[in-house]
Design a protein around this motif. Structure first.
Motif, PDB file in Angstrom:
ATOM      1  N   ILE A 214       0.862  -1.176   0.000  1.00  0.00           N
ATOM      2  CA  ILE A 214       0.000   0.000   0.000  1.00  0.00           C
ATOM      3  C   ILE A 214       0.904   1.233   0.000  1.00  0.00           C
ATOM      4  O   ILE A 214       1.691   1.437   0.930  1.00  0.00           O
ATOM      5  N   CYS A 215       0.806   2.046  -1.044  1.00  0.00           N
ATOM      6  CA  CYS A 215       1.672   3.224  -1.195  1.00  0.00           C
ATOM      7  C   CYS A 215       0.827   4.468  -1.459  1.00  0.00           C
ATOM      8  O   CYS A 215       0.284   4.618  -2.554  1.00  0.00           O
ATOM      9  N   PRO A 216       0.718   5.391  -0.495  1.00  0.00           N
ATOM     10  CA  PRO A 216       0.004   6.635  -0.752  1.00  0.00           C
ATOM     11  C   PRO A 216       0.695   7.514  -1.795  1.00  0.00           C
ATOM     12  O   PRO A 216       0.057   8.380  -2.389  1.00  0.00           O
ATOM     13  N   ASP A 217       1.993   7.310  -2.035  1.00  0.00           N
ATOM     14  CA  ASP A 217       2.753   8.133  -2.966  1.00  0.00           C
ATOM     15  C   ASP A 217       2.959   7.382  -4.284  1.00  0.00           C
ATOM     16  O   ASP A 217       3.382   6.230  -4.311  1.00  0.00           O
ATOM     17  N   ARG A 218       2.681   8.067  -5.406  1.00  0.00           N
ATOM     18  CA  ARG A 218       2.754   7.429  -6.720  1.00  0.00           C
ATOM     19  C   ARG A 218       4.175   6.984  -7.071  1.00  0.00           C
ATOM     20  O   ARG A 218       4.374   5.899  -7.628  1.00  0.00           O
ATOM     21  N   ALA A 219       5.161   7.811  -6.767  1.00  0.00           N
ATOM     22  CA  ALA A 219       6.542   7.457  -7.097  1.00  0.00           C
ATOM     23  C   ALA A 219       7.009   6.240  -6.295  1.00  0.00           C
ATOM     24  O   ALA A 219       7.711   5.369  -6.825  1.00  0.00           O
ATOM     25  N   ILE A 220       6.604   6.179  -5.026  1.00  0.00           N
ATOM     26  CA  ILE A 220       6.967   5.011  -4.197  1.00  0.00           C
ATOM     27  C   ILE A 220       6.271   3.768  -4.734  1.00  0.00           C
ATOM     28  O   ILE A 220       6.857   2.679  -4.781  1.00  0.00           O
ATOM     29  N   ALA A 221       5.025   3.913  -5.167  1.00  0.00           N
ATOM     30  CA  ALA A 221       4.291   2.778  -5.727  1.00  0.00           C
ATOM     31  C   ALA A 221       4.999   2.233  -6.966  1.00  0.00           C
ATOM     32  O   ALA A 221       5.137   1.009  -7.131  1.00  0.00           O
ATOM     33  N   ALA A 222       5.477   3.128  -7.841  1.00  0.00           N
ATOM     34  CA  ALA A 222       6.182   2.694  -9.046  1.00  0.00           C
ATOM     35  C   ALA A 222       7.461   1.940  -8.699  1.00  0.00           C
ATOM     36  O   ALA A 222       7.847   0.976  -9.377  1.00  0.00           O
ATOM     37  N   HIS A 223       8.124   2.369  -7.618  1.00  0.00           N
ATOM     38  CA  HIS A 223       9.361   1.714  -7.177  1.00  0.00           C
ATOM     39  C   HIS A 223       9.109   0.255  -6.804  1.00  0.00           C
ATOM     40  O   HIS A 223       9.864  -0.643  -7.218  1.00  0.00           O
ATOM     41  N   TYR A 224       8.043   0.008  -6.043  1.00  0.00           N
ATOM     42  CA  TYR A 224       7.773  -1.358  -5.577  1.00  0.00           C
ATOM     43  C   TYR A 224       6.973  -2.185  -6.585  1.00  0.00           C
ATOM     44  O   TYR A 224       6.806  -3.388  -6.392  1.00  0.00           O
ATOM     45  N   ALA A 225       6.482  -1.550  -7.644  1.00  0.00           N
ATOM     46  CA  ALA A 225       5.725  -2.283  -8.657  1.00  0.00           C
ATOM     47  C   ALA A 225       6.634  -3.002  -9.651  1.00  0.00           C
ATOM     48  O   ALA A 225       6.165  -3.847 -10.421  1.00  0.00           O
ATOM     49  N   GLN A 226       7.944  -2.688  -9.634  1.00  0.00           N
ATOM     50  CA  GLN A 226       8.880  -3.362 -10.538  1.00  0.00           C
ATOM     51  C   GLN A 226       9.101  -4.807 -10.089  1.00  0.00           C
ATOM     52  O   GLN A 226       9.128  -5.094  -8.885  1.00  0.00           O
TER      53      GLN A 226
END
Length: 260
Positions: A102-114
């Motif tokens: 769960i990532c409230p921040d879009r950039a952090i979400a992209a980091h863990y989506a790899q």
């Protein structure tokens, strides 16, 4: 130290573990077994597992699927640790594992989506990542699931209270009137004017958001007490209690029962 937002999101999943299943199935399109109860596991009983929360579908005797829930507001956790957690849980329970971040921040979400390379040949973990844009906008709060509503509101950085849907519901539809919104903005700006510590301001905003999402009746005096507090540690203590408090008195009472 975990933030009030982190603690509030984590408590939401602890109180309603079925929410993780609904997110994976309905929002992220992950196929999960149709099993009865959802059991919570202590994610830190093993040295190999370092996760915020583990949810198990099935029974303790016959687990069918495990979900590792991680609340990530920055990139401090190494992605390989997510892969290690999933592998250790698979070895421990003998069932398939899905990692939900769960990532409230879009950039952090992209980091863990790899895709995550574990270092073991052939084993790459693809975590399922939820950020605010993945959650459908909710316009009819009377018919939507309260868990999804609370999740979206806690994750969404909105101006308190004028443009916050939970606040509009809690304090009345008058917030939808442009003139009322203007007055509310003036009040909010006046309360935070001159506050030197931006972290305290954010903690106060999140605390009010959690109280409203949980349906607690916050008086003007209580709102003023929270928004004028500049002690970050005190605000974080209140925010942690807000996740489970049944009354506002529970929020302000110290462990010895004496009010703060």
């Amino acid at each position: 130290m975990p933030s009030p937002q982190h603690d509030s999101l984590l408590q939401l999943f602890r109180d309603r573990p079925r929410l993780a299943v609904d997110i994976l199935r309905d929002l992220l399109g992950v196929e999960l077994p149709a099993t009865p109860p959802v059991c919570l596991q202590n994610a830190r009983t093993s040295h190999e597992i370092d996760a915020d929360l583990v949810i198990v579908l099935g029974t303790p005797q016959t687990p069918a699927h495990a979900i590792v829930v991680e609340i990530q507001q920055d990139k401090s956790k190494a992605p390989r640790q997510l892969a290690r957690n999933a592998a250790a849980l698979w070895l421990q329970l003998g069932c398939d594992v899905t990692t939900l971040v769960i990532c409230p921040d879009r950039a952090i979400a992209a980091h863990y989506a790899q895709p995550i390379d574990s270092g073991l040949t052939g084993y790459r973990l693809q975590a399922q990542v939820l950020e605010t844009d993945n959650i459908p906008a909710i316009t009819d709060y009377s018919e939507s699931a309260p868990e999804i509503r609370s999740l979206r509101e806690i994750m969404t950085p909105t101006a308190w209270p004028a443009y916050n849907p939970v606040a509009r519901e809690h304090y009345g539809r008058g917030f939808e009137d442009g003139q009322t919104i203007g007055r509310a903005e003036g009040i909010a700006e006046g309360r935070v004017e001159g506050r030197a510590d931006g972290k305290a301001e954010e903690a106060a905003r999140l605390l009010l958001l959690v109280l409203a999402a949980r349906g607690l009746d916050v008086s003007d005096d209580t709102t003023a007490r929270i928004t004028t507090c500049t002690n970050l540690a005190q605000l974080e203590t209140w925010a942690t209690r807000a996740a489970t408090a049944e009354t506002l008195q529970d929020l302000f009472n110290e462990p010895n029962g004496q009010p703060h």
